[in-house]
Design an enzyme around this catalytic site. Structure first.
Site, PDB file in Angstrom:
ATOM      1  N   LEU A 140       0.864  -1.176   0.000  1.00  0.00           N
ATOM      2  CA  LEU A 140       0.000   0.000   0.000  1.00  0.00           C
ATOM      3  C   LEU A 140       0.901   1.226   0.000  1.00  0.00           C
ATOM      4  O   LEU A 140       1.997   1.198   0.573  1.00  0.00           O
ATOM      5  CB  LEU A 140      -0.895   0.033   1.246  1.00  0.00           C
ATOM      6  CG  LEU A 140      -1.959  -1.058   1.411  1.00  0.00           C
ATOM      7  CD1 LEU A 140      -2.654  -0.902   2.768  1.00  0.00           C
ATOM      8  CD2 LEU A 140      -2.973  -1.019   0.278  1.00  0.00           C
ATOM      9  N   ASP A 141       0.446   2.300  -0.632  1.00  0.00           N
ATOM     10  CA  ASP A 141       1.193   3.547  -0.575  1.00  0.00           C
ATOM     11  C   ASP A 141       1.342   3.992   0.880  1.00  0.00           C
ATOM     12  O   ASP A 141       0.503   3.676   1.732  1.00  0.00           O
ATOM     13  CB  ASP A 141       0.469   4.650  -1.352  1.00  0.00           C
ATOM     14  CG  ASP A 141       0.420   4.375  -2.847  1.00  0.00           C
ATOM     15  OD1 ASP A 141       1.206   3.545  -3.327  1.00  0.00           O
ATOM     16  OD2 ASP A 141      -0.414   5.007  -3.527  1.00  0.00           O
ATOM     17  N   ARG A 142       2.373   4.739   1.138  1.00  0.00           N
ATOM     18  CA  ARG A 142       2.659   5.184   2.503  1.00  0.00           C
ATOM     19  C   ARG A 142       1.471   5.902   3.142  1.00  0.00           C
ATOM     20  O   ARG A 142       1.164   5.690   4.316  1.00  0.00           O
ATOM     21  CB  ARG A 142       3.883   6.105   2.494  1.00  0.00           C
ATOM     22  CG  ARG A 142       4.309   6.574   3.879  1.00  0.00           C
ATOM     23  CD  ARG A 142       5.567   7.420   3.810  1.00  0.00           C
ATOM     24  NE  ARG A 142       6.009   7.816   5.135  1.00  0.00           N
ATOM     25  CZ  ARG A 142       7.103   8.533   5.366  1.00  0.00           C
ATOM     26  NH1 ARG A 142       7.860   8.929   4.366  1.00  0.00           N
ATOM     27  NH2 ARG A 142       7.437   8.863   6.602  1.00  0.00           N
ATOM     28  N   ARG A 243      -5.257   6.480  -7.761  1.00  0.00           N
ATOM     29  CA  ARG A 243      -4.960   7.908  -7.745  1.00  0.00           C
ATOM     30  C   ARG A 243      -4.812   8.468  -9.164  1.00  0.00           C
ATOM     31  O   ARG A 243      -5.330   9.553  -9.478  1.00  0.00           O
ATOM     32  CB  ARG A 243      -3.688   8.158  -6.931  1.00  0.00           C
ATOM     33  CG  ARG A 243      -3.834   7.732  -5.478  1.00  0.00           C
ATOM     34  CD  ARG A 243      -2.495   7.570  -4.773  1.00  0.00           C
ATOM     35  NE  ARG A 243      -1.803   8.839  -4.620  1.00  0.00           N
ATOM     36  CZ  ARG A 243      -0.581   8.944  -4.088  1.00  0.00           C
ATOM     37  NH1 ARG A 243       0.059   7.850  -3.671  1.00  0.00           N
ATOM     38  NH2 ARG A 243      -0.005  10.123  -3.976  1.00  0.00           N
TER      39      ARG A 243
END
Length: 326
Positions: A140-142, A243
């Site tokens: 997962l993205d930060r 995104r």
């Protein structure tokens, strides 16, 4: 820095099934990711004396040749504070002898690298040294929160990676998008290409010529005056997929500093949004042991829920305009 000579690694049953690039990222600690892919492209890494691609899946009996390398000194294990340890324990949504699902907090990377000393995986390994084969199944993205799946056995990792490759793992996200969403469910099918800037920053863009196939289904859940709460379901798992897809159709994710709308972000910041509003709310997969289907859900954090309630009050519609998820 530590300089090593040529090394030959024999692949056993525990390593079999891994992609070569993922294997190298694990065994070549301290070597930048960009350099690992460079020596793969140049053929300096060999498997059974031959050149192979990064996507090659290792098999039992393979021999991997690693070229001479200068590596950074191994980083010490992270010091897990009592507060972080308690928080991570409280965030375990499901655990058994083969898998662990964590409700990852926003702001904590899943692993170290690119200027980050350590992340979730290093912290959990320090906290749980008894789990010797703890690995990330996906990332997962930060700034993204929610369901993060980890395996506790190499055999489980292989099975779960196979399920991802075959499209069998279901991942759903809650996302607050800028603008008024028109209509109902929308499938966005736009190929994505990943670039790394000189600074080391990763950036993804829509590229119909050279991009990799990527599709996301978006369903509106709650409409507000200037934004919409959506459920996003991934059909593929590309970097920054949700995104970039939302940016491409004119509804960027609120709180997104990379692909978002600065003016829309500033307006929501006044309302209390201090992070990316992207949350991995549901993970559904086949258990690698007994083959039952596991469905794990992570609720929205209190601050995001309060934000939605505040938006509804501002619109003068208690509870907002709630829609049925498809």
């Amino acid at each position: 820095m530590v300089e090593s000579g040529v090394r030959y690694l024999d692949i056993g049953e525990a390593e079999a099934g891994q992609r070569l690039d993922n294997f190298l990222l694990r065994v070549m600690k301290g070597v930048p990711r960009s350099h690992i892919y460079k020596i793969l492209r140049s053929g300096e890494v060999r498997v059974n004396k031959g050149r192979v691609k990064a996507q090659y899946h290792l098999t039992t009996g393979d021999q991997v040749r690693l070229p001479p390398l200068r590596q950074a000194e191994p980083s010490p294990s992270p010091t897990v504070t009592a507060k972080l340890a308690d928080d991570l324990r409280a965030r375990i949504l499901y655990e058994d002898e083969r898998v662990l699902v964590l409700d990852k907090p926003s702001g904590l990377a899943v692993h170290g690298g690119s200027g980050i000393a350590w992340g979730v995986i290093e912290a959990l390994r320090a906290l749980r040294p008894d789990i010797r084969e703890l690995e990330l199944v996906h990332r997962l993205d930060r700034e993204t929160s929610g369901c993060l799946l980890l395996s506790k056995r190499r055999s489980a990792l292989r099975q779960l990676h196979a399920e991802i490759r075959e499209g069998g793992m279901q991942k759903r996200y809650l996302v607050l998008a800028a603008g008024a969403w028109r209509g109902g469910e929308q499938r966005v099918d736009l190929p994505l290409r990943k670039n790394t800037l000189r600074s080391g920053e990763r950036i993804v863009c829509v590229d119909k010529g050279m991009g990799k196939a990527a599709a996301t289904r978006f369903s509106p859940l709650q409409r507000f005056a200037n934004c919409t709460l959506l459920e996003a379901e991934l059909e593929s798992g590309r970097t920054h997929q949700i995104r970039v897809h939302l940016q491409a159709i004119g509804h960027p994710v609120l709180g997104d500093e990379k692909y978002g709308d600065p003016d829309a972000n500033a307006a929501l910041r006044e309302t209390g949004l201090r992070r990316l509003f992207l949350h991995a709310s549901l993970l559904c997969f086949t258990h690698p042991g007994d083959q039952r289907v596991l469905r794990v859900e992570a609720p929205l954090s209190a601050n995001l829920q309060v934000l939605l309630e505040d938006l509804a009050r501002r619109d003068g519609r208690q509870g907002g305009q709630t829609l049925a998820a498809s």
